[in-house]
Design an enzyme around this catalytic site. Sequence first.
Site, PDB file in Angstrom:
ATOM      1  N   SER A  85       0.877  -1.185   0.000  1.00 19.29           N
ATOM      2  CA  SER A  85       0.000   0.000   0.000  1.00 19.29           C
ATOM      3  C   SER A  85       0.907   1.225   0.000  1.00 19.29           C
ATOM      4  CB  SER A  85      -0.856  -0.046   1.266  1.00 19.29           C
ATOM      5  OG  SER A  85      -1.340   1.228   1.622  1.00 19.29           O
ATOM      6  N   TYR A 105      -2.290  -0.791  10.571  1.00 18.27           N
ATOM      7  CA  TYR A 105      -2.301  -1.057   9.121  1.00 18.27           C
ATOM      8  C   TYR A 105      -0.973  -0.609   8.480  1.00 18.27           C
ATOM      9  CZ  TYR A 105      -3.949  -1.318   4.298  1.00 18.27           C
ATOM     10  OH  TYR A 105      -4.079  -1.642   2.977  1.00 18.27           O
TER      11      TYR A 105
HETATM   12  N1  LIG Z   1      -8.584  -0.692  -1.758  1.00 20.33           N
HETATM   13  C1  LIG Z   1      -7.460  -0.005  -1.691  1.00 20.33           C
HETATM   14  O1  LIG Z   1      -7.425   1.199  -2.010  1.00 20.33           O
HETATM   15  C2  LIG Z   1      -6.201  -0.670  -1.234  1.00 20.33           C
HETATM   16  C3  LIG Z   1      -5.011   0.056  -1.319  1.00 20.33           C
HETATM   17  C4  LIG Z   1      -3.826  -0.527  -0.939  1.00 20.33           C
HETATM   18  C5  LIG Z   1      -3.821  -1.831  -0.485  1.00 20.33           C
HETATM   19  N2  LIG Z   1      -4.985  -2.517  -0.385  1.00 20.33           N
HETATM   20  C6  LIG Z   1      -4.891  -3.917   0.080  1.00 20.33           C
HETATM   21  O2  LIG Z   1      -5.292  -4.756  -0.994  1.00 20.33           O
HETATM   22  C7  LIG Z   1      -5.925  -5.924  -0.472  1.00 20.33           C
HETATM   23  C8  LIG Z   1      -7.343  -6.029  -1.047  1.00 20.33           C
HETATM   24  O3  LIG Z   1      -8.035  -4.864  -0.654  1.00 20.33           O
HETATM   25  P1  LIG Z   1      -9.555  -4.573  -0.975  1.00 20.33           P
HETATM   26  O4  LIG Z   1      -9.702  -3.116  -0.905  1.00 20.33           O
HETATM   27  O5  LIG Z   1      -9.951  -5.335  -2.196  1.00 20.33           O
HETATM   28  O6  LIG Z   1     -10.236  -5.208   0.341  1.00 20.33           O
HETATM   29  P2  LIG Z   1     -11.642  -5.931   0.554  1.00 20.33           P
HETATM   30  O7  LIG Z   1     -12.626  -5.540  -0.475  1.00 20.33           O
HETATM   31  O8  LIG Z   1     -11.972  -5.726   1.996  1.00 20.33           O
HETATM   32  O9  LIG Z   1     -11.263  -7.480   0.324  1.00 20.33           O
HETATM   33  C9  LIG Z   1     -10.418  -8.115   1.227  1.00 20.33           C
HETATM   34  C10 LIG Z   1     -10.236  -9.572   0.828  1.00 20.33           C
HETATM   35  O10 LIG Z   1      -9.384 -10.179   1.806  1.00 20.33           O
HETATM   36  C11 LIG Z   1      -9.995 -11.366   2.280  1.00 20.33           C
HETATM   37  N3  LIG Z   1      -9.681 -11.579   3.690  1.00 20.33           N
HETATM   38  C12 LIG Z   1      -9.847 -10.743   4.733  1.00 20.33           C
HETATM   39  N4  LIG Z   1      -9.453 -11.316   5.879  1.00 20.33           N
HETATM   40  C13 LIG Z   1      -9.026 -12.571   5.552  1.00 20.33           C
HETATM   41  C14 LIG Z   1      -8.504 -13.665   6.284  1.00 20.33           C
HETATM   42  N5  LIG Z   1      -8.342 -13.627   7.630  1.00 20.33           N
HETATM   43  N6  LIG Z   1      -8.142 -14.790   5.618  1.00 20.33           N
HETATM   44  C15 LIG Z   1      -8.295 -14.857   4.286  1.00 20.33           C
HETATM   45  N7  LIG Z   1      -8.809 -13.877   3.525  1.00 20.33           N
HETATM   46  C16 LIG Z   1      -9.172 -12.739   4.160  1.00 20.33           C
HETATM   47  C17 LIG Z   1     -11.488 -11.183   2.061  1.00 20.33           C
HETATM   48  O11 LIG Z   1     -12.034 -12.460   1.825  1.00 20.33           O
HETATM   49  P3  LIG Z   1     -13.306 -13.079   2.619  1.00 20.33           P
HETATM   50  O12 LIG Z   1     -13.913 -11.992   3.472  1.00 20.33           O
HETATM   51  O13 LIG Z   1     -14.206 -13.502   1.502  1.00 20.33           O
HETATM   52  O14 LIG Z   1     -12.716 -14.211   3.381  1.00 20.33           O
HETATM   53  C18 LIG Z   1     -11.537 -10.324   0.790  1.00 20.33           C
HETATM   54  O15 LIG Z   1     -11.567 -11.138  -0.353  1.00 20.33           O
HETATM   55  C19 LIG Z   1      -5.927  -5.775   1.034  1.00 20.33           C
HETATM   56  O16 LIG Z   1      -4.823  -6.453   1.555  1.00 20.33           O
HETATM   57  C20 LIG Z   1      -5.789  -4.283   1.229  1.00 20.33           C
HETATM   58  O17 LIG Z   1      -5.249  -3.938   2.477  1.00 20.33           O
HETATM   59  C21 LIG Z   1      -6.176  -1.980  -0.752  1.00 20.33           C
END
Ligand SMILES: NC(=O)c1ccc[n+]([C@@H]2O[C@H](COP(=O)([O-])OP(=O)(O)OC[C@H]3O[C@@H](n4cnc5c(N)ncnc54)[C@H](OP(=O)(O)O)[C@@H]3O)[C@@H](O)[C@H]2O)c1
Length: 257
Positions: A140, A153
Amino acid sequence: MASFDLTGKTALVTGASRGLGQTFSRALAQAGADLVVTSRTLASLDAFCAEIRAMGRRITPVVLDVRDHASIRACSEAAGHFDILVNNAGCNVRKPAVDITWDDYNLVLETNLRGTFFMAQEAARRMIPRGYGRIINIGSVTSVFGYAGLGPYCASRGGVKQLTMSLADDWGPHGITVNCLAPGWFRTEQNKVMYEDAEWVEYLKERIPLKRPGQMPDLEGAIVFLASDASAYVTGQTLLVDGGITTGAMRAMVAKK
Ligand SMILES: NC(=O)c1ccc[n+]([C@@H]2O[C@H](COP(=O)([O-])OP(=O)(O)OC[C@H]3O[C@@H](n4cnc5c(N)ncnc54)[C@H](OP(=O)(O)O)[C@@H]3O)[C@@H](O)[C@H]2O)c1
């Protein structure tokens, strides 16, 4: 452009039930890869599996909770052979640092940092005998800068960047590259509450040199690059896909005063 082709490769993408995990998976499938995708709830992968199969790719849904070591080992076993790991599963807790609980801290660090390490370890154990692998840890912008209200985070994402360099050094001699893809701001379930604040969105746009939050297609080139032979001589790196927010941060802060 043949070096970007993923035909014949299999990619395991964690946290593919929604958000960025589906974007990464779709892009890898479009580049030719078959997929193994994970969620804590298999049913939440049904519609996505149907979409990918309609593209003519193989896709295997597997249950995974990255906070549970037994679940990580079982997932790796169920996945069988895979060439590419995208360590995407993650979570966040937004609170003033003085309100963060012991459990909040453990949830974020165990999911984002410990989970990333042990998934990578499982992948490497499978990749080392074959002398080939691509591991992509999702970081991130908070891998490289801090943000009030996101203490655990930011610590987890900074840790992912450091882990990436260390594992790249460890496993490079085995033909495995380890890189970190660090997205800026992309609207998903994890941060949608922030996008409901129009004033904040305007402030965000102002701070981003390219003047807009990320759109999902902005991530596709980077994930295919890091997953493919196009990045064969790139390892231990953090690739920020952030519209320049990290380079523009100081300018924006000064301009705001
Ligand atoms: N969105 C952004 O702007 C952004 C920016 C930088 C980095 N990120 C990172 O990119 C990744 C995806 O982000 P997102 O925004 O798409 O988040 P999201 O919509 O909340 O999706 C998170 C995913 O992680 C899975 N997950 C959560 N806890 C878990 C666990 N204990 N074991 C296995 N799977 C788990 C969830 O799967 P289930 O709930 O189906 O199990 C879901 O598929 C994350 O790591 C986030 O921190 C996001």
